[in-house]
Design an enzyme around this catalytic site. Structure first.
Site, mmCIF file in Angstrom:
data_model
loop_
_atom_site.group_PDB
_atom_site.id
_atom_site.type_symbol
_atom_site.label_atom_id
_atom_site.label_comp_id
_atom_site.label_asym_id
_atom_site.label_seq_id
_atom_site.Cartn_x
_atom_site.Cartn_y
_atom_site.Cartn_z
ATOM 1 N N CYS A 272 43.161 37.311 32.374
ATOM 2 C CA CYS A 272 44.165 36.872 33.350
ATOM 3 C C CYS A 272 44.111 37.743 34.615
ATOM 4 O O CYS A 272 43.171 37.648 35.388
ATOM 5 C CB CYS A 272 45.548 36.859 32.703
ATOM 6 S SG CYS A 272 46.746 35.842 33.594
ATOM 7 N N HIS A 362 44.649 33.304 28.199
ATOM 8 C CA HIS A 362 45.174 34.238 27.202
ATOM 9 C C HIS A 362 44.622 33.913 25.813
ATOM 10 O O HIS A 362 45.072 32.964 25.170
ATOM 11 C CB HIS A 362 46.703 34.167 27.164
ATOM 12 C CG HIS A 362 47.372 34.707 28.386
ATOM 13 N ND1 HIS A 362 48.209 35.808 28.359
ATOM 14 C CD2 HIS A 362 47.318 34.332 29.680
ATOM 15 C CE1 HIS A 362 48.652 36.067 29.577
ATOM 16 N NE2 HIS A 362 48.112 35.175 30.402
ATOM 17 N N GLU A 364 45.051 35.611 23.061
ATOM 18 C CA GLU A 364 45.793 36.215 21.944
ATOM 19 C C GLU A 364 46.645 35.209 21.172
ATOM 20 O O GLU A 364 47.189 35.524 20.114
ATOM 21 C CB GLU A 364 46.676 37.361 22.451
ATOM 22 C CG GLU A 364 47.962 36.956 23.127
ATOM 23 C CD GLU A 364 47.767 36.327 24.494
ATOM 24 O OE1 GLU A 364 48.619 35.513 24.897
ATOM 25 O OE2 GLU A 364 46.767 36.652 25.169
#
Length: 393
Positions: A272, A362, A364
């Protein structure tokens, strides 16, 4: 200023955009006033992770999903120490949360953290307006903030619009130091320790170091102002640059630090904001997107494999790098490794002559799909390769 009240659902509220468009509804969460950049998020779920994502600092988030709050608020899913959005806009807030992990309602948590919101407006019309006109400054007003006009009584629309227009723009804003940790801390490896990583916190989400820890990485999370000496004091096998808010063009400190990491050829991974920092360190420009990418359902193609992933995004800026060729930089050759299939925005960079790569989204999965989890494995493979080469040398 805000005033907490649990009777907010009966209190009139207005959302005022800088171009003069006004939406009228009811207060949701705290009553008062707030300002920020109005953006929309297309996620159908995961509002708790969204609200606690530091990348949303100084933004008023519009939920495009029609009903929000169904699963309440729990004590496990926060991605940071607090809610970071400056305001929250929903159409139909759930009256009663229903989930076995819920400890309280979303409304209660917004009140507790003094987050001003608004409900009962046409979020479809608002989202379409932001898509056509672009993200813009906005304000939410309710209670005394709505009743305090210069001549007494309800504030005139012109007064509210003028107050919104007096707010700072997101372009040029340096926000990453506002949200980053002030003290270094360590997330230990899960199981056997394989690597040590220095993670630069520019607005890191809690799940990110956890995903690395799951792969045997001991993660040293360092403040955004960390120096190269502080980074290399932990003897890292790799360096990670996190997500974060604001304009990357105003992040000269992190760019300088990443430049030093690239000069030492330490394995590097950025996500990001970290992708934008890598872009700048390589000599590319960055620019503000019209309305950005926010949500957990964005299609991205990994050009190195051809695979299309459903990914989680939260960014209003992007890297200006050529899609049709390999670029020459002072750190060697670089290619665009990932691209958004909706609009061809650069979603990843990969150096071909040294161990460094980044993605704009992202991986995660908090909240969001798990399609991009392999990127953490790619990082560990990169560190392992460099480690093995060093041992052979």
């Amino acid at each position: 200023m805000t005033t907490s009240t649990r009777g907010a659902a009966k209190v009139p509220a207005v959302l005022v955009l800088e171009d003069g468009r006004i939406f009228r509804g009811r207060a949701y969460g705290a009553v008062g006033e707030t300002f920020g950049e109005a953006v929309f998020s297309t996620g159908m779920t995961g509002y708790q992770e969204t609200l606690t994502d530091p990348s949303y600092d100084r933004q008023i988030v519009v939920a495009t999903a029609p009903q929000i709050g169904n699963t309440g608020w729990n004590d496990e899913d926060d991605e940071s120490r607090r809610i970071w959005v400056s305001g929250y806009v929903v159409r139909d807030p759930a009256r009663v949360p229903s989930n076995w992990r819920a400890k309280r309602s979303l409304d209660d948590e917004l009140v507790q953290q003094n987050v001003v919101g608004i409900s009962g407006i046409d979020t479809r019309a608002l989202t379409r307006h932001l898509r056509e006109r672009g993200s813009m400054r906005a304000g939410i007003f309710s209670g005394a903030a709505l009743d305090s006009g210069s001549a007494g009584g309800v504030a005139a629309e012109s007064e509210l619009i003028a107050r919104v227009q007096a707010q700072p723009h997101m372009k040029g804003a340096s926000l990453y130091e506002e949200v980053a940790t002030q003290e270094a801390y360590v997330v230990p490896a899960v199981g056997e320790k394989r690597f040590t990583v220095a993670a630069i916190d520019l607005g890191i989400k809690g799940m990110t170091p956890h995903r690395m820890a799951e792969r045997g990485i001991e993660v040293h999370v360092l403040p955004a102002t960390a120096t190269a000496e502080e980074v290399y004091a932990v003897n890292p096998d790799g360096v990670f640059f996190s997500n974060g808010p604001g304009d990357p063009a105003a992040a000269d400190g992190p760019v300088a630090l990443m430049t030093e990491v690239l000069q030492r050829k330490t394995p590097l991974f950025g996500i990001c904001f970290g992708n934008q920092i890598l872009g700048r360190a390589l000599g590319f420009g960055t620019y503000k997107l019209k309305y950005g990418h926010r949500g957990i359902n964005q299609p991205v193609q990994d050009r190195t494999t051809g695979k299309v992933e459903v990914t989680a995004h939260n960014h209003g800026f992007a890297v200006d790098a050529p899609l049709d060729k390999v670029s020459e930089t002072r750190f060697g050759r670089v290619e665009v490794s990932h691209v958004c299939l909706n609009d061809n925005v650069v979603e990843g960079l990969q150096l071909l002559d040294q161990p460094a790569f980044s993605v704009q989204y992202h991986p995660e999965a908090a909240a969001g799909p798990h399609d991009a989890a392999y990127l953490f494995d790619r990082f560990t493979s990169l560190m392992n390769t460099v480690l093995m080469e060093g041992q052979r040398a």
